[in-house]
Scaffold this active site. Structure first.
Site, short mmCIF file in Angstrom:
data_model
loop_
_atom_site.label_atom_id
_atom_site.label_comp_id
_atom_site.label_asym_id
_atom_site.label_seq_id
_atom_site.Cartn_x
_atom_site.Cartn_y
_atom_site.Cartn_z
N ASN A 171 -2.11 25.01 145.24
CA ASN A 171 -1.74 25.69 143.93
C ASN A 171 -2.55 25.39 142.91
OD1 ASN A 171 0.47 27.42 142.94
ND2 ASN A 171 0.50 25.65 141.51
N TYR A 175 -0.36 23.56 133.28
CA TYR A 175 0.61 22.86 132.96
C TYR A 175 0.06 21.84 131.92
CZ TYR A 175 2.01 24.16 137.78
OH TYR A 175 2.30 24.69 138.83
N ARG A 176 0.28 21.90 130.59
CA ARG A 176 -0.29 21.06 129.80
C ARG A 176 -0.04 19.50 129.83
NH1 ARG A 176 5.00 21.73 126.18
NH2 ARG A 176 6.01 19.86 126.23
N TRP A 189 4.66 19.75 134.41
CA TRP A 189 5.05 21.16 135.35
C TRP A 189 6.36 21.17 135.29
CZ3 TRP A 189 1.42 18.11 138.96
CH2 TRP A 189 2.16 17.16 139.48
N GLU A 280 -4.06 30.43 144.21
CA GLU A 280 -4.64 31.00 143.08
C GLU A 280 -6.20 31.38 143.17
OE1 GLU A 280 -2.18 29.02 142.99
OE2 GLU A 280 -0.86 29.83 141.48
N ASP A 329 5.61 24.48 120.64
CA ASP A 329 5.35 25.47 121.82
C ASP A 329 5.27 27.04 121.53
OD1 ASP A 329 5.13 25.75 124.74
OD2 ASP A 329 6.51 23.94 124.97
C1 LIG Z 1 -1.41 28.17 127.56
C2 LIG Z 1 -0.30 28.02 128.64
C3 LIG Z 1 0.40 26.97 128.82
C4 LIG Z 1 1.26 26.72 129.69
N1 LIG Z 1 1.78 25.45 129.71
C5 LIG Z 1 2.79 25.15 130.65
C6 LIG Z 1 3.56 23.82 130.78
O1 LIG Z 1 3.12 23.02 130.03
N2 LIG Z 1 4.28 23.67 131.88
C7 LIG Z 1 4.71 24.79 132.71
O2 LIG Z 1 5.49 24.30 133.60
N3 LIG Z 1 4.12 26.01 132.49
C8 LIG Z 1 3.20 26.14 131.41
N4 LIG Z 1 2.87 27.28 131.56
C9 LIG Z 1 2.89 28.57 132.29
C10 LIG Z 1 2.60 28.30 133.82
O3 LIG Z 1 1.20 28.46 133.82
C11 LIG Z 1 2.92 29.51 134.64
O4 LIG Z 1 4.39 29.59 134.76
C12 LIG Z 1 2.26 29.72 135.89
O5 LIG Z 1 2.80 30.76 136.77
C13 LIG Z 1 2.45 28.29 136.78
O6 LIG Z 1 1.89 28.31 137.97
P1 LIG Z 1 2.72 28.26 139.38
O7 LIG Z 1 3.43 29.45 139.63
O8 LIG Z 1 1.47 27.95 140.30
O9 LIG Z 1 3.50 26.91 139.15
C14 LIG Z 1 1.50 27.62 130.47
C15 LIG Z 1 0.88 29.03 130.47
C16 LIG Z 1 0.03 29.09 129.55
C17 LIG Z 1 -0.54 30.49 129.24
MN LIG Z 2 1.04 29.29 141.85
#
Ligand SMILES: Cc1cc2nc3c(=O)[nH]c(=O)nc-3n(C[C@H](O)[C@H](O)[C@H](O)COP(=O)(O)O)c2cc1C
Ligand SMILES: [Mn+2]
Length: 528
Positions: A171, A175-176, A189, A280, A329
């Site tokens: 995956n 996640y920041r 996450w 991805e 945020d």
């Molecule tokens: C700039 C940016 C920052 C993000 N930061 C976070 C974060 O800190 N934690 C989080 O859970 N999702 C964050 N997201 C949203 C996730 O990237 C998004 O939900 C993504 O689909 C997660 O991937 P996954 O489905 O594989 O878990 C962020 C998105 C963007 C565009």
């Molecule tokens: Mn995913």
């Protein structure tokens, strides 16, 4: 059209007048945010800061996706709907009947075959130009402190790679990461995200190894619950017996790799809310129309995009959580502190003179608004597969994506608006949509004024509001509990007799065609 890497993308942006180089000395603490925020709000270009105070030789690249045009350019199309159309044509694949049908399918099949990542060796991987196994320090990079009350500096555009301990599937999610020190960061996450589930799986597997009496099922569940990164509830795992049990897991780890500064389709792939079973890397390959080249990491059994500017390798300990935040945020508010896993670095690799890619979030509109809009357009065909009566959706930017979804439907049976709400609340990350507004198909949901007119006129509030309890976004600061609270659906469709509405329903006011045509013909003469 595929960009080879971040530099190729930057070059293209510059050629199209979509990039501004900033040679003035500015600080990565707050100043880059203030400049970028002003540029975001005025629809300005991507920015390449070439003179970052305290970081000679380093560059910060930001706002790459910060307009509808750049978002489309990033994915190599003129309009984002083109991608939706490509996906639709893939989903419409029928079993071929005869040679002509088979030939017609070739473009789709080649789109599919180009989606799979290609493994390259380290010597062909620019991200390995410099390999730092010891004495590495994250502080060498110009990582931003975004807002005044942020808990520190945050890596804001990381593509975080993990592996499902059961299936082995990879995956990549964004996640920041809060920088704690040169070798340690937070790993934010949220509990409903895919990497959080990988973490819980790793935790379950580790606990299964220690399946002695002293780690009971209740304890395991409590640990799993916290491991997605929620506030420690009074009965949850921090302290007391669970802590003792957690101690036994010392040394149990899950490997993590992070790529920063990839080609734009790959970065974008990390934010798409894809089903967990779809890698991805494959999505990125499909979007670029060219395989993503990946390369094995040095110290962990994971692969990362070979062309990344910077790669961080390491692990999270399964028994460790640490306070993360606050962080300004994308809701426009600070996210308060919370407990999240900790990422320990084992190696950093990077390109020579790496370009540090970042974003800032804050009060919308900002760069992520355009990324979210792209997700909205690209996912519409897939949503329609699950919810066939769906006509269109709009996630208004001020609704910060999880707060508000406007939906139009072709209503064919009583109660259908509520069926659609339930379906959306059951659909991946859309589960946390706080307010869903459903209108009839003749209402253009992209026209928010029209939606407000319909909603305010069409509802009898007591009758037409549906409340729902369930998971809410981790960033929701108003819900009764972190991650759990209520959601609301508004049925603003025309009400039917079959739904118990027996009064006549008035027609919307519109001029007849004949009069319109007459006035059209007169219009010039009227001098209006
Ligand atoms: C700039 C940016 C920052 C993000 N930061 C976070 C974060 O800190 N934690 C989080 O859970 N999702 C964050 N997201 C949203 C996730 O990237 C998004 O939900 C993504 O689909 C997660 O991937 P996954 O489905 O594989 O878990 C962020 C998105 C963007 C565009
Ligand atoms: Mn995913």
């Amino acid at each position: 059209m595929a960009y080879d890497d971040l530099r190729d993308w930057i070059k293209t942006l510059e050629k199209h007048g979509e990039l501004k180089r900033i040679r003035e000395a500015v600080s990565p603490e707050l100043e880059i945010t203030e400049i970028t925020d002003r540029v975001s709000k005025s629809g300005g270009p991507a920015l390449l800061f070439e003179n970052v105070k305290g970081y000679p030789g380093h560059k910060v690249f930001i706002n790459q996706f910060g307009s509808e045009r750049r978002m489309a350019m990033a994915l190599g199309v003129d309009r984002l709907d083109e991608i939706a159309e490509r996906i639709t044509s893939l989903m419409n694949l029928k079993a071929p009947e005869g040679l002509v049908d088979k030939l017609k399918m070739l473009p789709q099949l080649s789109a599919l075959s180009s989606a799979f990542p290609k493994t390259v060796s380290a010597k062909d991987a620019p991200c390995k130009e410099i390999i730092l196994r010891d004495n590495f320090d994250l502080n060498q990079f110009p990582i931003l402190k975004c807002w005044p009350h942020d808990g520190g500096r945050f890596i804001t555009l990381p593509c975080v790679v993990t592996r499902d301990p059961r299936s082995g599937k990879r995956n990549m999610g964004m996640y920041r990461m809060q920088v704690y020190d040169g070798q340690t960061t937070g790993m934010h996450w949220q509990r409903q995200k895919v990497a959080a589930e990988h973490y819980r799986e790793a935790l379950r597997a580790a606990v299964a190894k220690h399946s002695s009496e002293d780690i009971s099922h209740a304890v395991v569940d409590a640990m799993a619950e916290s491991a997605g990164g929620a506030v420690a509830l009074p009965d949850a795992p921090i302290g007391g017996l669970p802590q003792i049990a957690l101690g036994k897991l010392k040394g149990s780890r899950m490997e993590v790799a992070v790529a920063i500064g990839t080609d734009p389709a790959t970065t974008f792939a990390a934010i798409v809310p894809a089903p967990p079973e779809i890698e991805e890397f494959v999505i990125a390959g499909f979007l670029r129309g060219k395989p993503v080249e990946i390369v094995p990491c040095e110290t962990v059994d994971l692969q990362v995009p070979a062309h990344a500017e910077i790669v961080l390798e390491g692990y999270v300990e399964l028994n460790e959580l640490r306070t993360e935040g606050p962080f300004g945020d994308h809701t426009g508010f600070y996210t308060l502190t919370d407990e999240y896993p900790v990422f320990h670095l084992t190696c950093i690799t990077h390109r020579k003179e790496p370009i540090y890619a970042a974003t800032i979030v804050g009060k919308p509109p900002m760069e992520d608004a355009w990324m979210g809009k792209a997700v909205e357009r690209i996912f519409l065909p897939a949503m329609k597969m699950a919810i066939p009566e769906l006509v269109d959706i709009n996630l208004p930017i001020e609704g910060v994506f999880h707060n508000l979804m406007l939906v139009s439907i072709r209503k064919s049976y009583p109660g259908q608006a509520r069926k659609v709400m339930s379906a959306i609340w059951g659909l991946g990350q859309a589960m946390s949509t706080k307010i869903i507004v459903v209108v009839d198909e003749d209402c253009d949901v992209q026209n928010v004024a029209e939606v407000i007119l319909r909603v305010a006129n069409n509802i009898d509030p007591e009758r037409d509001i549906q409340f729902m309890l369930g998971p809410v976004d981790s960033l929701d600061h108003a819900s009764r509990l972190p991650n759990y609270g209520s959601k609301m659906g508004v049925d603003a469709t025309r009400k039917w007799k079959a739904e118990g509405f027996t009064r006549p329903w008035p027609a919307l006011i519109e001029m007849d065609r004949e009069t319109k045509a007459k006035v059209d013909a007169l219009w010039e003469k009227l001098g209006l």
